[in-house]
Design a protein around this motif. Structure first.
Motif, PDB file in Angstrom:
ATOM      1  N   TRP A   8      50.662  -7.490 -15.637  1.00 51.29           N
ATOM      2  CA  TRP A   8      51.911  -6.742 -15.771  1.00 51.29           C
ATOM      3  C   TRP A   8      52.044  -5.673 -14.701  1.00 51.29           C
ATOM      4  CZ3 TRP A   8      51.767  -1.473 -16.621  1.00 51.29           C
ATOM      5  CH2 TRP A   8      53.026  -0.866 -16.718  1.00 51.29           C
ATOM      6  N   LEU A   9      50.967  -4.963 -14.404  1.00 46.91           N
ATOM      7  CA  LEU A   9      51.032  -3.886 -13.420  1.00 46.91           C
ATOM      8  C   LEU A   9      51.346  -4.434 -12.034  1.00 46.91           C
ATOM      9  CD1 LEU A   9      50.711  -0.930 -12.706  1.00 46.91           C
ATOM     10  CD2 LEU A   9      48.258  -1.314 -12.428  1.00 46.91           C
ATOM     11  N   THR A  10      50.722  -5.531 -11.641  1.00 44.67           N
ATOM     12  CA  THR A  10      50.997  -6.095 -10.315  1.00 44.67           C
ATOM     13  C   THR A  10      52.439  -6.579 -10.219  1.00 44.67           C
ATOM     14  OG1 THR A  10      50.087  -8.209 -11.085  1.00 44.67           O
ATOM     15  CG2 THR A  10      48.602  -6.710  -9.904  1.00 44.67           C
ATOM     16  N   ARG A  11      52.939  -7.205 -11.301  1.00 39.82           N
ATOM     17  CA  ARG A  11      54.337  -7.655 -11.284  1.00 39.82           C
ATOM     18  C   ARG A  11      55.287  -6.455 -11.244  1.00 39.82           C
ATOM     19  NH1 ARG A  11      52.473 -11.373 -15.255  1.00 39.82           N
ATOM     20  NH2 ARG A  11      53.373 -10.033 -16.879  1.00 39.82           N
ATOM     21  N   SER A  12      54.956  -5.407 -11.957  1.00 39.47           N
ATOM     22  CA  SER A  12      55.819  -4.223 -11.965  1.00 39.47           C
ATOM     23  C   SER A  12      55.847  -3.555 -10.604  1.00 39.47           C
ATOM     24  CB  SER A  12      55.340  -3.233 -13.037  1.00 39.47           C
ATOM     25  OG  SER A  12      55.434  -3.794 -14.326  1.00 39.47           O
ATOM     26  N   LEU A  13      54.698  -3.489  -9.941  1.00 38.98           N
ATOM     27  CA  LEU A  13      54.655  -2.903  -8.603  1.00 38.98           C
ATOM     28  C   LEU A  13      55.456  -3.735  -7.616  1.00 38.98           C
ATOM     29  CD1 LEU A  13      50.918  -1.773  -8.372  1.00 38.98           C
ATOM     30  CD2 LEU A  13      52.927  -0.326  -8.665  1.00 38.98           C
ATOM     31  N   ASP A  14      55.358  -5.044  -7.744  1.00 39.41           N
ATOM     32  CA  ASP A  14      56.128  -5.917  -6.861  1.00 39.41           C
ATOM     33  C   ASP A  14      57.623  -5.769  -7.128  1.00 39.41           C
ATOM     34  OD1 ASP A  14      56.055  -8.155  -4.853  1.00 39.41           O
ATOM     35  OD2 ASP A  14      57.106  -9.177  -6.477  1.00 39.41           O
ATOM     36  N   GLN A  15      58.000  -5.684  -8.401  1.00 42.21           N
ATOM     37  CA  GLN A  15      59.413  -5.493  -8.745  1.00 42.21           C
ATOM     38  C   GLN A  15      59.897  -4.141  -8.255  1.00 42.21           C
ATOM     39  OE1 GLN A  15      61.516  -7.616 -10.024  1.00 42.21           O
ATOM     40  NE2 GLN A  15      63.219  -6.148 -10.000  1.00 42.21           N
ATOM     41  N   ARG A  16      59.060  -3.118  -8.356  1.00 41.28           N
ATOM     42  CA  ARG A  16      59.426  -1.788  -7.862  1.00 41.28           C
ATOM     43  C   ARG A  16      59.678  -1.817  -6.358  1.00 41.28           C
ATOM     44  NH1 ARG A  16      56.713   2.583  -5.541  1.00 41.28           N
ATOM     45  NH2 ARG A  16      57.492   4.649  -6.184  1.00 41.28           N
ATOM     46  N   ARG A  59      60.563  -4.423  -4.497  1.00 38.48           N
ATOM     47  CA  ARG A  59      61.789  -5.173  -4.197  1.00 38.48           C
ATOM     48  C   ARG A  59      63.032  -4.345  -4.533  1.00 38.48           C
ATOM     49  NH1 ARG A  59      58.992  -9.618  -6.572  1.00 38.48           N
ATOM     50  NH2 ARG A  59      60.203  -9.330  -8.485  1.00 38.48           N
ATOM     51  N   THR A  60      62.987  -3.606  -5.631  1.00 36.62           N
ATOM     52  CA  THR A  60      64.154  -2.807  -6.016  1.00 36.62           C
ATOM     53  C   THR A  60      64.403  -1.684  -5.022  1.00 36.62           C
ATOM     54  OG1 THR A  60      63.669  -3.288  -8.340  1.00 36.62           O
ATOM     55  CG2 THR A  60      65.170  -1.472  -7.883  1.00 36.62           C
ATOM     56  N   ILE A  61      63.343  -0.998  -4.610  1.00 39.19           N
ATOM     57  CA  ILE A  61      63.497   0.079  -3.625  1.00 39.19           C
ATOM     58  C   ILE A  61      64.055  -0.468  -2.321  1.00 39.19           C
ATOM     59  CG2 ILE A  61      62.241   1.763  -2.237  1.00 39.19           C
ATOM     60  CD1 ILE A  61      60.374   2.220  -4.564  1.00 39.19           C
ATOM     61  N   THR A  62      63.552  -1.608  -1.891  1.00 39.77           N
ATOM     62  CA  THR A  62      64.037  -2.201  -0.641  1.00 39.77           C
ATOM     63  C   THR A  62      65.500  -2.598  -0.751  1.00 39.77           C
ATOM     64  OG1 THR A  62      61.809  -3.049  -0.214  1.00 39.77           O
ATOM     65  CG2 THR A  62      63.596  -3.986   1.073  1.00 39.77           C
ATOM     66  N   ILE A  84      74.696  -4.331  -5.403  1.00 28.41           N
ATOM     67  CA  ILE A  84      73.422  -5.041  -5.560  1.00 28.41           C
ATOM     68  C   ILE A  84      73.232  -5.574  -6.975  1.00 28.41           C
ATOM     69  CG2 ILE A  84      72.328  -3.687  -3.748  1.00 28.41           C
ATOM     70  CD1 ILE A  84      71.029  -1.980  -5.850  1.00 28.41           C
ATOM     71  N   LYS A  85      74.290  -5.490  -7.816  1.00 28.14           N
ATOM     72  CA  LYS A  85      74.273  -6.046  -9.164  1.00 28.14           C
ATOM     73  C   LYS A  85      73.169  -5.407 -10.024  1.00 28.14           C
ATOM     74  CE  LYS A  85      77.441  -8.858  -7.747  1.00 28.14           C
ATOM     75  NZ  LYS A  85      78.862  -8.610  -8.100  1.00 28.14           N
ATOM     76  N   MET A  86      73.122  -4.096  -9.991  1.00 27.45           N
ATOM     77  CA  MET A  86      72.179  -3.354 -10.817  1.00 27.45           C
ATOM     78  C   MET A  86      72.914  -2.255 -11.570  1.00 27.45           C
ATOM     79  SD  MET A  86      68.695  -2.891  -8.570  1.00 27.45           S
ATOM     80  CE  MET A  86      67.709  -4.298  -8.086  1.00 27.45           C
ATOM     81  N   HIS A  87      72.227  -1.640 -12.513  1.00 24.35           N
ATOM     82  CA  HIS A  87      72.832  -0.559 -13.278  1.00 24.35           C
ATOM     83  C   HIS A  87      72.714   0.753 -12.506  1.00 24.35           C
ATOM     84  CE1 HIS A  87      73.611   2.177 -16.723  1.00 24.35           C
ATOM     85  NE2 HIS A  87      74.294   1.137 -17.187  1.00 24.35           N
ATOM     86  N   GLU A  88      73.646   1.657 -12.765  1.00 20.17           N
ATOM     87  CA  GLU A  88      73.627   2.950 -12.074  1.00 20.17           C
ATOM     88  C   GLU A  88      72.352   3.731 -12.362  1.00 20.17           C
ATOM     89  OE1 GLU A  88      77.157   5.399 -12.199  1.00 20.17           O
ATOM     90  OE2 GLU A  88      78.336   3.676 -12.859  1.00 20.17           O
ATOM     91  N   SER A  89      71.845   3.635 -13.585  1.00 26.22           N
ATOM     92  CA  SER A  89      70.624   4.362 -13.917  1.00 26.22           C
ATOM     93  C   SER A  89      69.438   3.873 -13.096  1.00 26.22           C
ATOM     94  CB  SER A  89      70.325   4.217 -15.415  1.00 26.22           C
ATOM     95  OG  SER A  89      70.125   2.859 -15.767  1.00 26.22           O
ATOM     96  N   THR A  90      69.408   2.566 -12.800  1.00 25.13           N
ATOM     97  CA  THR A  90      68.329   2.035 -11.967  1.00 25.13           C
ATOM     98  C   THR A  90      68.415   2.592 -10.550  1.00 25.13           C
ATOM     99  OG1 THR A  90      68.327  -0.002 -13.264  1.00 25.13           O
ATOM    100  CG2 THR A  90      67.267  -0.074 -11.110  1.00 25.13           C
ATOM    101  N   VAL A  91      69.615   2.643  -9.993  1.00 25.88           N
ATOM    102  CA  VAL A  91      69.795   3.208  -8.651  1.00 25.88           C
ATOM    103  C   VAL A  91      69.432   4.685  -8.646  1.00 25.88           C
ATOM    104  CG1 VAL A  91      71.457   3.596  -6.796  1.00 25.88           C
ATOM    105  CG2 VAL A  91      71.563   1.493  -8.137  1.00 25.88           C
ATOM    106  N   SER A  92      69.787   5.392  -9.709  1.00 26.47           N
ATOM    107  CA  SER A  92      69.462   6.805  -9.793  1.00 26.47           C
ATOM    108  C   SER A  92      67.955   7.028  -9.803  1.00 26.47           C
ATOM    109  CB  SER A  92      70.099   7.414 -11.044  1.00 26.47           C
ATOM    110  OG  SER A  92      69.755   8.783 -11.181  1.00 26.47           O
ATOM    111  N   ARG A  93      67.234   6.193 -10.552  1.00 27.98           N
ATOM    112  CA  ARG A  93      65.776   6.337 -10.583  1.00 27.98           C
ATOM    113  C   ARG A  93      65.148   6.002  -9.245  1.00 27.98           C
ATOM    114  NH1 ARG A  93      66.803   3.781 -15.695  1.00 27.98           N
ATOM    115  NH2 ARG A  93      66.381   5.226 -17.428  1.00 27.98           N
TER     116      ARG A  93
END
Length: 521
Positions: free
Chosen positions: A362-370, A372-375, A408-417
């Motif tokens: 889970w941690l490795t997948r979460s880091l990878d998702q993090r 990709r989201t930042i990029t 980018i088809k995401m929620h505003e709260s995600t962009v804010s974080r």
């Protein structure tokens, strides 16, 4: 009406915040230092997690079936990531495991407790090639030393003053009183204490306390132990032998100086305009916060999360900073070894390792998702603000979280974080991602709207370029902005000007005219 019990079957949907989902959200908002601290804690409690070194050389190879988290791209992982902790397999538990462990860790336990002592570090690494007798010289250049050993320690204001007290005060009671007064200094070096309260608490006369305080005010840095700004400036002027009667009157009327009321200052100080300008120049050389040059907290360098470079084709290349992302591996070999050892029956150890494997994956997948989201968010910001990167702050576009989230088809709260406490290194400098989001200001000509940050930059530029004979009032700034296509109210201009610590037109006119007369003379 009779009451009865009935059974109903109802189906509904609800959002369940699992602990892992909550931690994923927290990971997205963490800064680089917070993320590294969190991962280090996870590595300590999870035997299957390993954090690779940045230098790529830990003496082992990555198992082929190990999960890895890349740090430079959102689409592919590092192919050259060859660093990992030594792989753990079943051979370790066979006969001669201690010898294998010693060989893999390259450790000689026979000489671990000899009298030879630890290796000496070089006294000056830059001279290793010239002085062979220097401690730490290994004959292979200047390798093997740590530059952190040669970094000068930072001294605090309290330590600096405690070093001077024995030379200024000889008696033990005075030194103890000085230690009490030092404890009441703030970060700027001002004394924030009631002398009457200290006198009653310690049983010392107020006269003795004031005498010790007067001695302490002669210590370095100049102006320390002052109880007000005027007293701080007076102490520094006295040490410079510049506290004449006219200067003393000027320091006692700092509120008139803040208002740029030079006419009144000349009258009460009894000086002409040229002398007053010289006195003001002397005041500017003083330090209103003498303690600010000392460290009060650990300085933390900012590590950019995103690096933006020109792609050579007129566009911009957005990349994750490898130094800002950890490299975490899951050691499946160790998991397999534990599974083979107790394959016959289900043991508590196997249940524990299964849970560790689940958490590690889970941690490795979460880091990878993090990553990709930042990029993805950073790439959209660069696309929206490409004119800023090409031409400067004047071309900064108004932008809000919703615009980026919809793109980018995401929620505003995600962009804010994602944009909280994250930084982007660009050819124009280092900026927080929040910097690129600003309020939209309507155009006076009905064209594209303007960014509030770009408008503030225009106001600052107009005031910087004004002459002493044509100082711009807020109304004049409104007119010039309107001619440039920016529709802004006068009160908004005044608010922006005050937020940038720019004085009013009356104060600027007095100061610039006085400076112009001195320059002409």
């Amino acid at each position: 009406m009779a009451l009865s019990a009935n059974l109903f079957l109802r189906q509904n949907q609800s959002l369940v915040m699992t602990p892992q989902l909550m931690q994923s959200i927290q990971l997205l908002q963490m800064t680089h230092l917070e993320l590294m601290h969190f991962i280090s804690q996870e590595v300590e409690r999870n035997p299957l997690l390993e954090m690779t070194a940045d230098d790529g050389d830990l003496g082992g190879e990555i198992p082929d079936n190990a999960d890895r988290h890349g740090s430079t791209s959102q689409q592919e992982t590092h192919a050259d990531d060859t660093a990992a902790a030594p792989s753990l397999d079943s051979d370790w538990y066979e006969h001669g495991a201690s010898e294998r462990l010693s060989d893999r860790l390259d450790t000689n336990y026979d000489t671990a407790f000899t009298d030879e002592g630890s290796a000496q570090r070089p006294d000056a690494p830059e001279l290793l090639g010239q002085w062979k007798s220097m401690p730490g010289q290994s004959g292979e250049g200047s390798e093997g030393f740590d530059l952190d050993d040669f970094v000068a320690g930072q001294i605090s204001l309290r330590d600096h003053l405690n070093q001077q007290v024995p030379f200024a005060l000889t008696s033990a009671p005075d030194q103890l009183l000085a230690a009490v007064l030092i404890d009441h200094l703030d970060e700027a070096g001002y004394l924030r204490a009631d002398l009457g309260e200290i006198s009653a608490r310690l049983g010392i006369s107020l006269t003795d306390i004031e005498g010790v305080l007067k001695t302490l005010q002669t210590l370095e840095p100049a102006g320390v132990f002052a109880r007000s700004l005027s007293e701080c400036l007076t102490i520094q002027l006295q040490q410079r032998d510049r506290c004449d009667p006219a200067m003393a009157v000027l320091v006692d009327n700092l509120e008139l100086l803040a208002k740029r009321d030079f006419a009144t200052l000349k009258k009460i100080c009894g000086v002409d305009e040229e002398d007053l300008i010289d006195m003001l120049a002397e005041i500017r050389k003083l330090n209103p916060k003498p303690g600010s040059s000392f460290e009060h907290s650990v300085s933390e360098s900012v590590t950019p999360d995103i690096v933006v470079r020109p792609d050579g084709q007129g566009g911009w290349q957005v990349e994750l900073n490898p130094d800002a992302l950890p490299r975490v591996l899951v050691n499946h070999s160790y998991m397999a070894a534990v599974g083979r050892k107790g394959a016959s029956k289900e043991t508590p150890d196997q249940a524990f390792m299964s849970e560790c494997l689940q958490n590690a994956n889970w941690l490795t997948r979460s880091l990878d998702q993090r990553a990709r989201t930042i990029t993805k968010v950073a790439a959209e910001i660069v696309r929206q603000q490409s004119a800023f990167l090409d031409h400067g702050v004047d071309h900064l576009r108004p932008l809000n979280l919703k615009t980026v989230a919809d793109a980018i088809k995401m929620h505003e709260s995600t962009v804010s974080r994602v944009t909280t406490n994250k930084y982007m290194m660009t050819p124009r400098g280092l900026f927080e991602l929040k910097y690129f989001f600003s309020v939209s200001i309507a155009s006076a000509e009905g064209g594209d709207s303007h960014s509030a940050e770009a408008v503030r930059h225009r106001i600052r530029t107009l005031i910087t370029q004004e002459s002493p004979e044509a100082v711009l009032s807020d109304d004049d700034i409104v007119d010039q902005l309107k001619s440039g296509g920016v529709d802004l109210a006068r009160r908004t201009v005044a608010k922006y000007r005050e937020a940038m610590n720019i004085p009013s037109s009356v104060q600027r006119r007095r100061e610039k005219r006085a400076m112009a007369k001195v320059s002409a003379g």
